[in-house]
Scaffold this motif. Structure first.
Motif, short mmCIF file in Angstrom:
data_model
loop_
_atom_site.label_atom_id
_atom_site.label_comp_id
_atom_site.label_asym_id
_atom_site.label_seq_id
_atom_site.Cartn_x
_atom_site.Cartn_y
_atom_site.Cartn_z
N TYR A 32 -23.70 40.06 -78.80
CA TYR A 32 -23.08 41.37 -78.98
C TYR A 32 -21.56 41.30 -78.80
O TYR A 32 -20.82 42.02 -79.47
N GLN A 33 -21.11 40.46 -77.88
CA GLN A 33 -19.67 40.35 -77.65
C GLN A 33 -18.95 39.84 -78.89
O GLN A 33 -17.81 40.24 -79.16
N TYR A 34 -19.59 38.96 -79.64
CA TYR A 34 -18.93 38.41 -80.83
C TYR A 34 -19.17 39.27 -82.07
O TYR A 34 -18.24 39.62 -82.79
N TYR A 35 -20.43 39.63 -82.31
CA TYR A 35 -20.77 40.32 -83.55
C TYR A 35 -20.78 41.84 -83.43
O TYR A 35 -21.02 42.52 -84.44
N ASN A 57 -21.52 47.11 -87.84
CA ASN A 57 -22.48 46.01 -87.81
C ASN A 57 -23.69 46.30 -86.92
O ASN A 57 -24.43 45.39 -86.58
N PHE A 58 -23.89 47.55 -86.56
CA PHE A 58 -24.95 47.88 -85.62
C PHE A 58 -26.33 47.53 -86.18
O PHE A 58 -27.21 47.09 -85.45
N PRO A 70 -28.57 46.70 -78.38
CA PRO A 70 -27.41 46.42 -79.22
C PRO A 70 -26.28 47.41 -78.93
O PRO A 70 -26.54 48.59 -78.68
N ARG A 71 -25.07 46.93 -78.99
CA ARG A 71 -23.92 47.80 -78.74
C ARG A 71 -22.70 47.27 -79.48
O ARG A 71 -22.57 46.06 -79.71
N ILE A 72 -21.82 48.18 -79.82
CA ILE A 72 -20.56 47.83 -80.46
C ILE A 72 -19.55 47.55 -79.35
O ILE A 72 -19.26 48.43 -78.54
N THR A 73 -19.03 46.34 -79.32
CA THR A 73 -18.06 45.96 -78.28
C THR A 73 -16.63 45.92 -78.81
O THR A 73 -15.69 45.90 -78.02
N HIS A 74 -16.47 45.91 -80.13
CA HIS A 74 -15.13 45.91 -80.74
C HIS A 74 -15.10 47.02 -81.78
O HIS A 74 -15.56 46.85 -82.90
#
Length: 215
Positions: free
Chosen positions: A149-152, A157-158, A202-206
């Motif tokens: 999750y940190q990269y993608y 892109n969820f 799943p989570r959006i980190t960026h």
């Protein structure tokens, strides 16, 4: 080493020799040995494509025969139903898609090859560590998912993150069920395990939507 070597081979050459000779605007993005060059004029792109193998050969390098390609990647017209062109860079597929207000924007999703490679690595790990305690397996799988999750975990892109999470859970269930010759773990029992030891969602980190403006 790639950064040091290619700084001389590619970066300096592109800025001093290539860019001044182009008819249209051009820009290069390089990360180690992965390179994207953007051209406004197709003629410029073809000229550089022809000379690049010779430039690399001069320094004992070769251009990858299958990964190197010329792609038309222009903003579609507002009347177009589908975007034209896509390319992969640093594990993401870049493609044209429509925003919520109907405008064409560049979107990014996990490249299918990278997704399959990540899933194969998870499956191999689960198979090799299936006899570890479930709690230990959970802790390590949690770290693997968090790293993914940190990269993608970028805006848009969820869906790929959710698909990866779903397939990881199925893979873990499969190999937990092979800890012995008798399959005794049902989906109901596995659901109870996940209630006690939930895997990270799943989570959006960026997110550029959360990015604050800089002064």
């Amino acid at each position: 080493m790639s950064n040091i070597y290619l700084h001389e081979v590619m970066d300096k050459w592109f800025d001093k020799e290539v860019r001044p000779r182009m008819h249209g605007r051009t820009h290069m993005v390089r990360w180690a040995d992965d390179i994207i060059v953007i051209f406004q004029d197709e003629r410029d792109a073809r000229r550089v494509q022809d000379v690049l193998p010779k430039r690399f050969a001069k320094y004992g390098l070769t251009v990858h025969p299958t990964k190197t390609r010329l792609t038309e990647f222009r903003r579609p017209k507002w009347t177009d139903r589908n975007g034209k062109g896509d390319f992969e860079f640093l594990g993401f597929t870049h493609y044209w898609g429509k925003s919520r207000n109907g405008k064409w924007v560049i979107r990014r999703k996990t490249a299918s090859k990278r997704l399959q490679r990540s899933l194969r690595a998870i499956a191999q790990w689960c198979r090799e560590n299936r006899h570890e305690t479930i709690r230990d397996q959970h802790q390590k799988l949690t770290r693997k998912l968090d790293g993914h999750y940190q990269y993608y975990g970028i805006t848009g892109n969820f869906r790929c993150l959710a698909s990866f999470m779903f397939l990881v859970r199925r893979t873990w269930f499969k190999w937990l069920n092979r800890r012995s010759q008798k399959k005794s773990l049902t989906w109901d029992k596995f659901a109870r395990i996940l209630e006690l030891l939930p895997l990270p969602l799943p989570r959006i980190t960026h997110s550029y939507l959360r990015a604050s403006p800089t002064s």
